[in-house]
Enzyme design. Structure first.
Site, PDB file in Angstrom:
ATOM      1  N   PRO A   1       9.948  -0.654   4.708  1.00  0.00           N
ATOM      2  CA  PRO A   1       9.205   0.330   3.928  1.00  0.00           C
ATOM      3  C   PRO A   1       7.915  -0.284   3.395  1.00  0.00           C
ATOM      4  CG  PRO A   1      11.529   0.353   3.336  1.00  0.00           C
ATOM      5  CD  PRO A   1      11.317  -0.838   4.207  1.00  0.00           C
ATOM      6  N   GLU A   2       6.802   0.403   3.601  1.00  0.00           N
ATOM      7  CA  GLU A   2       5.524  -0.061   3.091  1.00  0.00           C
ATOM      8  C   GLU A   2       5.174   0.745   1.848  1.00  0.00           C
ATOM      9  OE1 GLU A   2       2.582  -0.426   6.228  1.00  0.00           O
ATOM     10  OE2 GLU A   2       4.136  -0.829   7.713  1.00  0.00           O
TER      11      GLU A   2
END
Length: 283
Positions: A2-3
């Site tokens: 996840p960014e």
């Protein structure tokens, strides 16, 4: 992994569902997720009775602000949260459970078990060592072009590697680095100090724009990412180059290539993002 956009969407969902909820007790089924100096037992003890007032974010970190503690959570590769009725059976890969006083659970699931939790006294959260090293958030308010340009001028590292550096700008990961470089028309292999004024400014603006659009679209679901409501993101529909190896560039039709830059898989258009290295120039 996840960014920033995915973590931001998770943060917003958590604030909608668990803000002002009180933790009655905690179960930890994988003790390595709790970072020293806290043991899993100490972690459970100090959180019992604490109220979750709000959830904030810094880069890719979630920050749960409690009565006496800031609980810092990093999702790493596969981490995710679910808010469910306490009576529901545990799913596979459930590793930390925060039992809430209203009969619900906040459950942390992680296939790879890479996620981590840290506790910092509420008045010392700014002293948390990883936060001291983070660069600005990729927003127009925080991410100043003059500072970014100066950073680029001081290194000959490949520009893709530089914008993945969390000291330069916080929260940008592989997906959004590739998309930002494509939008700016900059080759990911080009040394940062070789970018001219126009390229630097276009990349700066592209990072802000791409991250902003991704947040609005709920992030990107490439493999397993889902938000706190169990919903997938939608930005993957709008990706131009990431994951598009051998597909036609949306601008010019040239097949998208995938290479390694700084050991990271990197997608780009060899035409729209053309760069003649010194080695190629000598041929």
């Amino acid at each position: 992994m996840p960014e920033l956009p995915e973590v931001e969407v998770v943060r917003r969902g958590l604030n909608q569902t668990i803000a002002h909820s009180t933790i009655s007790h905690v179960d930890v089924f994988w003790s390595r997720m709790i970072t020293p100096p806290f043991s899993s037992e100490k972690f459970k003890d100090v959180l019992a009775g604490e109220t979750i007032h709000t959830v904030e974010r810094r880069g890719k970190y979630l920050i749960f602000l409690l009565d006496n503690w800031a609980m810092v959570s990093h999702l790493r590769m596969e981490g995710k949260y679910e808010v469910v009725d306490s009576k529901e059976d545990y799913k596979k890969h459930t590793h930390v459970v925060f039992h809430l006083s209203d009969g619900r659970d906040l459950r942390y699931l992680d296939v790879r078990k890479f996620g981590r939790f840290s506790l910092v006294p509420i008045d010392k959260q700014d002293d948390y060592e990883p936060f001291k090293k983070l660069g600005p958030e990729p927003t127009a308010e925080s991410f100043r072009f003059s500072d970014f340009k100066q950073r680029l001028s001081r290194t000959s590292r490949a520009i893709k590697t530089v914008i993945l550096d969390q000291h330069v700008v916080a929260g940008v990961g592989n997906i959004y680095a590739d998309e930002s470089l494509f939008e700016a028309g900059v080759n990911p292999q080009k040394p940062a100090n070789e970018l001219n004024e126009t390229e630097s400014r276009q990349l700066h603006q592209a990072i802000i724009a791409v991250i902003g659009r991704a947040v609005s679209a709920g992030g990107s679901t490439i493999r397993t990412y889902k938000n706190s409501f169990g919903e997938e993101g939608h930005f993957q529909i709008y990706l131009n180059v990431y994951g598009k190896k051998n597909q036609a560039c949306p601008r010019c039709g040239t097949p998208i290539e995938k290479i390694k830059v700084g050991q990271r898989g990197t997608h780009f258009c060899p035409n729209c993002q053309y760069y003649a290295s010194e080695q190629e120039g000598d041929k």
